[in-house]
Design a protein around this motif. Structure first.
Motif, PDB file in Angstrom:
ATOM      1  N   ARG A  44       0.826  -1.211   0.000  1.00 27.60           N
ATOM      2  CA  ARG A  44       0.000   0.000   0.000  1.00 27.60           C
ATOM      3  C   ARG A  44       0.861   1.261   0.000  1.00 27.60           C
ATOM      4  O   ARG A  44       0.596   2.202  -0.754  1.00 27.60           O
ATOM      5  CB  ARG A  44      -0.912  -0.006   1.235  1.00 27.60           C
ATOM      6  CG  ARG A  44      -1.747   1.265   1.410  1.00 27.60           C
ATOM      7  CD  ARG A  44      -2.578   1.220   2.676  1.00 27.60           C
ATOM      8  NE  ARG A  44      -1.799   0.888   3.848  1.00 27.60           N
ATOM      9  CZ  ARG A  44      -0.998   1.749   4.485  1.00 27.60           C
ATOM     10  NH1 ARG A  44      -0.891   3.009   4.042  1.00 27.60           N
ATOM     11  NH2 ARG A  44      -0.320   1.368   5.552  1.00 27.60           N
ATOM     12  N   ARG A  45       1.909   1.269   0.813  1.00 28.72           N
ATOM     13  CA  ARG A  45       2.783   2.451   0.875  1.00 28.72           C
ATOM     14  C   ARG A  45       3.493   2.674  -0.454  1.00 28.72           C
ATOM     15  O   ARG A  45       3.684   3.812  -0.880  1.00 28.72           O
ATOM     16  CB  ARG A  45       3.799   2.309   2.011  1.00 28.72           C
ATOM     17  CG  ARG A  45       3.182   2.445   3.399  1.00 28.72           C
ATOM     18  CD  ARG A  45       4.246   2.633   4.461  1.00 28.72           C
ATOM     19  NE  ARG A  45       5.130   1.480   4.538  1.00 28.72           N
ATOM     20  CZ  ARG A  45       4.910   0.426   5.328  1.00 28.72           C
ATOM     21  NH1 ARG A  45       3.830   0.384   6.090  1.00 28.72           N
ATOM     22  NH2 ARG A  45       5.762  -0.585   5.355  1.00 28.72           N
ATOM     23  N   MET A  46       3.873   1.594  -1.114  1.00 28.21           N
ATOM     24  CA  MET A  46       4.509   1.749  -2.417  1.00 28.21           C
ATOM     25  C   MET A  46       3.543   2.382  -3.409  1.00 28.21           C
ATOM     26  O   MET A  46       3.919   3.281  -4.174  1.00 28.21           O
ATOM     27  CB  MET A  46       5.023   0.400  -2.937  1.00 28.21           C
ATOM     28  CG  MET A  46       5.552   0.464  -4.364  1.00 28.21           C
ATOM     29  SD  MET A  46       6.510  -0.990  -4.861  1.00 28.21           S
ATOM     30  CE  MET A  46       8.148  -0.501  -4.280  1.00 28.21           C
ATOM     31  N   ARG A  47       2.300   1.958  -3.397  1.00 28.94           N
ATOM     32  CA  ARG A  47       1.309   2.545  -4.305  1.00 28.94           C
ATOM     33  C   ARG A  47       1.056   4.017  -3.983  1.00 28.94           C
ATOM     34  O   ARG A  47       0.743   4.812  -4.879  1.00 28.94           O
ATOM     35  CB  ARG A  47      -0.003   1.766  -4.225  1.00 28.94           C
ATOM     36  CG  ARG A  47       0.080   0.353  -4.775  1.00 28.94           C
ATOM     37  CD  ARG A  47      -1.307  -0.278  -4.871  1.00 28.94           C
ATOM     38  NE  ARG A  47      -1.190  -1.727  -4.883  1.00 28.94           N
ATOM     39  CZ  ARG A  47      -1.398  -2.505  -3.822  1.00 28.94           C
ATOM     40  NH1 ARG A  47      -1.757  -1.958  -2.669  1.00 28.94           N
ATOM     41  NH2 ARG A  47      -1.263  -3.804  -3.924  1.00 28.94           N
ATOM     42  N   GLU A  48       1.157   4.374  -2.717  1.00 32.10           N
ATOM     43  CA  GLU A  48       0.944   5.767  -2.318  1.00 32.10           C
ATOM     44  C   GLU A  48       2.082   6.676  -2.769  1.00 32.10           C
ATOM     45  O   GLU A  48       1.883   7.872  -2.995  1.00 32.10           O
ATOM     46  CB  GLU A  48       0.797   5.868  -0.792  1.00 32.10           C
ATOM     47  CG  GLU A  48      -0.497   5.267  -0.261  1.00 32.10           C
ATOM     48  CD  GLU A  48      -0.538   5.234   1.256  1.00 32.10           C
ATOM     49  OE1 GLU A  48      -1.617   4.946   1.805  1.00 32.10           O
ATOM     50  OE2 GLU A  48       0.511   5.473   1.896  1.00 32.10           O
ATOM     51  N   ASN A  49       3.281   6.104  -2.890  1.00 34.11           N
ATOM     52  CA  ASN A  49       4.474   6.916  -3.167  1.00 34.11           C
ATOM     53  C   ASN A  49       4.939   6.901  -4.619  1.00 34.11           C
ATOM     54  O   ASN A  49       5.685   7.796  -5.030  1.00 34.11           O
ATOM     55  CB  ASN A  49       5.629   6.461  -2.271  1.00 34.11           C
ATOM     56  CG  ASN A  49       5.384   6.768  -0.813  1.00 34.11           C
ATOM     57  OD1 ASN A  49       4.904   7.849  -0.478  1.00 34.11           O
ATOM     58  ND2 ASN A  49       5.686   5.823   0.065  1.00 34.11           N
ATOM     59  N   PHE A  50       4.513   5.888  -5.381  1.00 36.32           N
ATOM     60  CA  PHE A  50       5.011   5.756  -6.748  1.00 36.32           C
ATOM     61  C   PHE A  50       3.886   5.375  -7.697  1.00 36.32           C
ATOM     62  O   PHE A  50       2.872   4.811  -7.294  1.00 36.32           O
ATOM     63  CB  PHE A  50       6.119   4.692  -6.831  1.00 36.32           C
ATOM     64  CG  PHE A  50       7.277   4.933  -5.906  1.00 36.32           C
ATOM     65  CD1 PHE A  50       8.229   5.892  -6.199  1.00 36.32           C
ATOM     66  CD2 PHE A  50       7.408   4.202  -4.731  1.00 36.32           C
ATOM     67  CE1 PHE A  50       9.299   6.121  -5.349  1.00 36.32           C
ATOM     68  CE2 PHE A  50       8.475   4.419  -3.873  1.00 36.32           C
ATOM     69  CZ  PHE A  50       9.426   5.387  -4.183  1.00 36.32           C
ATOM     70  N   ARG A  51       4.104   5.660  -8.982  1.00 37.05           N
ATOM     71  CA  ARG A  51       3.181   5.259 -10.041  1.00 37.05           C
ATOM     72  C   ARG A  51       3.791   4.102 -10.835  1.00 37.05           C
ATOM     73  O   ARG A  51       5.008   3.898 -10.826  1.00 37.05           O
ATOM     74  CB  ARG A  51       2.905   6.419 -10.993  1.00 37.05           C
ATOM     75  CG  ARG A  51       2.345   7.674 -10.349  1.00 37.05           C
ATOM     76  CD  ARG A  51       1.935   8.674 -11.437  1.00 37.05           C
ATOM     77  NE  ARG A  51       2.985   8.872 -12.437  1.00 37.05           N
ATOM     78  CZ  ARG A  51       3.939   9.806 -12.348  1.00 37.05           C
ATOM     79  NH1 ARG A  51       3.985  10.609 -11.297  1.00 37.05           N
ATOM     80  NH2 ARG A  51       4.840   9.923 -13.313  1.00 37.05           N
ATOM     81  N   GLN A  54       6.707   4.689 -13.094  1.00 40.23           N
ATOM     82  CA  GLN A  54       7.962   5.107 -12.460  1.00 40.23           C
ATOM     83  C   GLN A  54       8.824   3.931 -12.011  1.00 40.23           C
ATOM     84  O   GLN A  54       9.885   4.143 -11.418  1.00 40.23           O
ATOM     85  CB  GLN A  54       7.658   5.979 -11.228  1.00 40.23           C
ATOM     86  CG  GLN A  54       7.021   7.320 -11.534  1.00 40.23           C
ATOM     87  CD  GLN A  54       6.702   8.097 -10.262  1.00 40.23           C
ATOM     88  OE1 GLN A  54       6.094   7.567  -9.326  1.00 40.23           O
ATOM     89  NE2 GLN A  54       7.121   9.347 -10.226  1.00 40.23           N
ATOM     90  N   LEU A  58      12.683   3.829  -9.889  1.00 40.68           N
ATOM     91  CA  LEU A  58      12.669   3.645  -8.444  1.00 40.68           C
ATOM     92  C   LEU A  58      14.092   3.564  -7.901  1.00 40.68           C
ATOM     93  O   LEU A  58      15.020   3.141  -8.599  1.00 40.68           O
ATOM     94  CB  LEU A  58      11.927   2.361  -8.079  1.00 40.68           C
ATOM     95  CG  LEU A  58      10.409   2.374  -8.214  1.00 40.68           C
ATOM     96  CD1 LEU A  58       9.847   0.993  -7.929  1.00 40.68           C
ATOM     97  CD2 LEU A  58       9.795   3.391  -7.264  1.00 40.68           C
ATOM     98  N   THR A 113      12.889  -0.838  -1.342  1.00 38.31           N
ATOM     99  CA  THR A 113      13.135  -0.915  -2.787  1.00 38.31           C
ATOM    100  C   THR A 113      14.516  -1.507  -3.080  1.00 38.31           C
ATOM    101  O   THR A 113      15.340  -0.922  -3.776  1.00 38.31           O
ATOM    102  CB  THR A 113      12.978   0.457  -3.475  1.00 38.31           C
ATOM    103  OG1 THR A 113      13.907   1.397  -2.938  1.00 38.31           O
ATOM    104  CG2 THR A 113      11.565   0.982  -3.335  1.00 38.31           C
TER     105      THR A 113
END
Length: 230
Positions: A44-51, A54, A58, A113
């Protein structure tokens, strides 16, 4: 047993660093609801921070791709395994539940990442090395029963002539896969910034000791320290 990185690897990028942890007497288990919660939170945090578009930019992924290109590996055809994992997440997918060690390692990989491989030491009989392949190196694909030959000059992570990971960090072998009964595990992390690598290593160390009630050794292998004995 020895783990080493050939000098030719550092000629590609002298800043590359390998974080090695040896977890002993680990008590792996089925994935608990709490374990799965950590994995889903990382996704969830990855989806919040990146598209999704992208992924190749990363942190670390861009450097992995550049390294592979300079090592003669086409990262478009053989992308680093974490790139495929991150792309799946950023396109809205979730990772399958496998077992506690695998799922929590994936959570760390996503959060930091970073490329992170876990290898069961019961399947590893000879010294480990990151090097370019030569004659006689062979690989057992995940889920397969027959070995395949490895191209001479391919960058590999290997135990003797038995390859653990092809195309550097592209595909892991059936041998060494982490299962419920895995007790002694070799963790290999790959990074370029010492501080970022140290954080991910601390995450794994905490899991080994606090979650899996094992013991842990930590090492850094880099240009100035090309091997460890364990």
């Amino acid at each position: 047993m020895r783990y080493s990185v050939d000098t030719s690897v550092f000629e590609i990028n002298p800043n590359i660093k390998f974080g090695i942890l040896i977890g002993k007497n680990i008590r792996n288990s089925e994935t608990t609801p709490g374990d799965e919660g950590k994995l889903r939170d990382a996704e969830r945090r990855m989806r919040e921070n990146f598209r999704a578009d992208q992924v190749r930019e990363l942190p670390n992924v861009l450097l992995y791709r550049e390294f592979m290109t300079n090592a003669g590996i086409n990262p478009n055809k053989f992308p680093p395994s974490v790139e495929a994992m991150f792309k799946r997440i950023l396109k809205g997918g979730t990772l399958p539940i496998i077992n506690a060690v695998v799922d929590l390692c994936n959570a760390v990989s996503i959060a930091r990442t970073i490329s992170l491989g876990a290898h069961d030491l019961k399947d590893i009989q000879e010294d480990l090395e990151v090097r370019f392949a030569g004659e006689g190196d062979r690989f057992l694909p995940f889920g397969a029963t027959e070995y395949e030959n490895v191209d001479k000059g391919e960058l590999i992570f290997t135990s003797g002539n038995t390859v653990q990971t092809r195309k550097w960090i592209w595909r892991q072998s059936e041998l060494g896969k982490t299962a419920i009964d895995s007790k002694d595990i070799f963790f290999q992390l790959v990074g370029f910034e010492a501080a970022d690598l140290a954080k991910a290593m601390a995450d794994i160390e905490n899991l080994v000791i606090a979650r899996f009630q094992g013991t842990c050794q930590k090492h850094i292998v880099d240009l100035n320290n090309r091997y460890i004995d364990f």
